[in-house]
Scaffold this motif. Structure first.
Motif, PDB file in Angstrom:
ATOM      1  N   ARG A 164       5.963  -1.161   7.842  1.00  0.00           N
ATOM      2  CA  ARG A 164       6.220   0.212   6.934  1.00  0.00           C
ATOM      3  C   ARG A 164       7.571   0.001   6.807  1.00  0.00           C
ATOM      4  NH1 ARG A 164       3.924   4.509   5.707  1.00  0.00           N
ATOM      5  NH2 ARG A 164       2.140   4.150   7.037  1.00  0.00           N
ATOM      6  N   SER A 178      11.266   3.795  -4.504  1.00  0.00           N
ATOM      7  CA  SER A 178      10.037   3.418  -4.934  1.00  0.00           C
ATOM      8  C   SER A 178       9.199   2.381  -4.138  1.00  0.00           C
ATOM      9  CB  SER A 178       9.677   3.115  -6.264  1.00  0.00           C
ATOM     10  OG  SER A 178      10.435   1.918  -6.750  1.00  0.00           O
ATOM     11  N   ASP A 179      10.210   1.439  -3.338  1.00  0.00           N
ATOM     12  CA  ASP A 179       9.563   0.377  -2.423  1.00  0.00           C
ATOM     13  C   ASP A 179       9.270   0.748  -1.219  1.00  0.00           C
ATOM     14  OD1 ASP A 179      12.280  -1.528  -3.808  1.00  0.00           O
ATOM     15  OD2 ASP A 179      10.375  -1.542  -4.366  1.00  0.00           O
ATOM     16  N   ALA A 221       6.768   2.015   1.419  1.00  0.00           N
ATOM     17  CA  ALA A 221       5.336   1.790   1.299  1.00  0.00           C
ATOM     18  C   ALA A 221       4.867   0.896   2.596  1.00  0.00           C
ATOM     19  CB  ALA A 221       4.863   1.030   0.201  1.00  0.00           C
ATOM     20  N   LYS A 243      -2.947   5.210  -1.374  1.00  0.00           N
ATOM     21  CA  LYS A 243      -3.612   4.555  -2.552  1.00  0.00           C
ATOM     22  C   LYS A 243      -4.062   3.229  -1.881  1.00  0.00           C
ATOM     23  CE  LYS A 243      -1.529   6.823  -5.616  1.00  0.00           C
ATOM     24  NZ  LYS A 243      -2.194   7.544  -6.697  1.00  0.00           N
ATOM     25  N   GLN A 297       0.929  -1.288  -0.145  1.00  0.00           N
ATOM     26  CA  GLN A 297      -0.034   0.160  -0.046  1.00  0.00           C
ATOM     27  C   GLN A 297       1.060   1.346   0.017  1.00  0.00           C
ATOM     28  OE1 GLN A 297      -2.684   0.527   3.569  1.00  0.00           O
ATOM     29  NE2 GLN A 297      -4.206   1.730   2.472  1.00  0.00           N
ATOM     30  N   HIS A 298       0.711   1.937  -1.155  1.00  0.00           N
ATOM     31  CA  HIS A 298       1.586   3.406  -1.265  1.00  0.00           C
ATOM     32  C   HIS A 298       0.498   4.340  -0.371  1.00  0.00           C
ATOM     33  CE1 HIS A 298       4.183   0.866  -3.928  1.00  0.00           C
ATOM     34  NE2 HIS A 298       5.029   1.868  -3.649  1.00  0.00           N
TER      35      HIS A 298
END
Lengths: 114, 114
Positions: free
Chosen positions: B109, B84-85, B87, B42, B38-39
C-alpha cells in the motif's frame, strides 16, 4: 467500451444460501478468470476458461462452479455459502497468453457471508 | 516452485519524492513479471510487464521497473510521487511464461503525503 463488467458490486448472503456472480466482457477475449482477494493477500485463482465450453480449476476451486456457454459471459456460482467465502471477487479476461497482453479486470464484487 | 515476495506491506512517501516498491521472486523458469495497481474500490490495472526483452521496463504514469536476474528482483520505481499514485500495488509472476495463471504478491500500500 465497457471492458469487463461484474454484477452485483456488493452482496450479503446467509450461510447456506446460493448466488451467481455475473461477469461479462465485450472485448472478444478468449480467456476469462475468476479470482478472490482476501484482506492483506494477493489474488487467488478460482477457475478459468480458455474459450466457450472449456473451464478448468485454479488454485482454490472448492465451493464454486463456473460455466462458459458464450465467449462474453463467465458466471461464478456459489451453491452453499460459507463464511470462508467472504471475500472480494474479481473477474478478468485476456486475449491470449499473459505474455502478450495484460489482463483486464472488472471492478469486483464484495461478498459477505453471515 | 514459484513465489512472489513484496518486501514492504506499506510505503509512505512525500509528494514529489521518489517511490521504490520492492519485489523478489522465485521461479523455476525465466518468468514473466508484472506490476498491477489497484485504486480503492477498483479493479486491477496493468502498470508494466517484463517478458524477456529489455530488462528496464517503462510503464504508465511514469513508473518503471528493472528485472535483475542475479538478484531475482523486479522493483518498481518512480522519480516523483503524485497524490494520485496512492493505491495498492501488486507484483505478479507468470510461471511458466505464457501460463494462464498468475501468482500475486500480497501487495504494497503506497501512501503519498502532501
Amino acid at each position: 467500451n465497457a471492458g469487463v463488467t461484474q454484477t452485483p458490486k456488493f452482496r450479503i448472503l446467509k450461510i447456506g444460501q446460493s448466488m451467481t456472480l455475473q461477469c461479462t466482457q465485450d472485448m472478444n477475449h478468449n480467456y476469462m478468470y475468476w479470482y478472490r482477494q482476501d484482506p492483506g493477500m494477493g489474488l487467488k485463482l478460482i477457475y478459468y476458461s480458455v474459450g466457450a465450453g472449456i473451464t478448468d480449476k485454479g488454485e482454490v476451486p472448492n465451493g464454486y462452479n463456473v460455466s462458459r456457454s458464450t465467449t462474453e459471459d463467465f458466471p461464478l456460482r456459489l451453491e452453499l455459502a460459507a463464511p470462508s467465502q467472504t471475500s472480494v471477487y474479481f473477474c478478468a479476461s485476456s486475449y491470449s497468453t499473459q505474455q502478450a497482453h495484460g489482463y483486464t479486470f472488472g471492478s469486483g464484487t464484495r461478498l459477505t457471508v453471515v | 516452485a514459484q513465489s512472489v515476495t513484496q518486501l514492504d506491506s506499506h510505503v509512505s512517501v512525500s509528494e514529489g519524492t521518489p517511490v521504490l516498491l520492492r519485489c523478489n521472486y522465485s521461479s523455476s523458469y525465466s518468468p514473466s513479471l508484472f506490476w498491477y495497481v489497484q485504486h480503492p474500490n477498483k479493479g486491477l490495472q496493468l502498470l508494466l510487464k517484463y517478458t524477456s526483452a529489455a530488462t528496464l521496463v517503462k510503464g504508465i504514469n511514469g513508473f518503471e521497473a528493472e528485472f535483475k536476474k542475479s538478484e531475482t528482483s523486479f522493483h518498481l520505481t518512480k522519480p516523483s510521487a503524485h497524490m494520485s499514485d496512492a493505491a495498492e500495488y501488486f507484483c505478479v509472476v507468470s510461471d511458466p511464461p505464457g501460463a494462464n495463471n498468475l501468482f500475486f504478491g500480497t501487495g504494497t500500500r503506497l501512501t503519498v503525503i502532501p
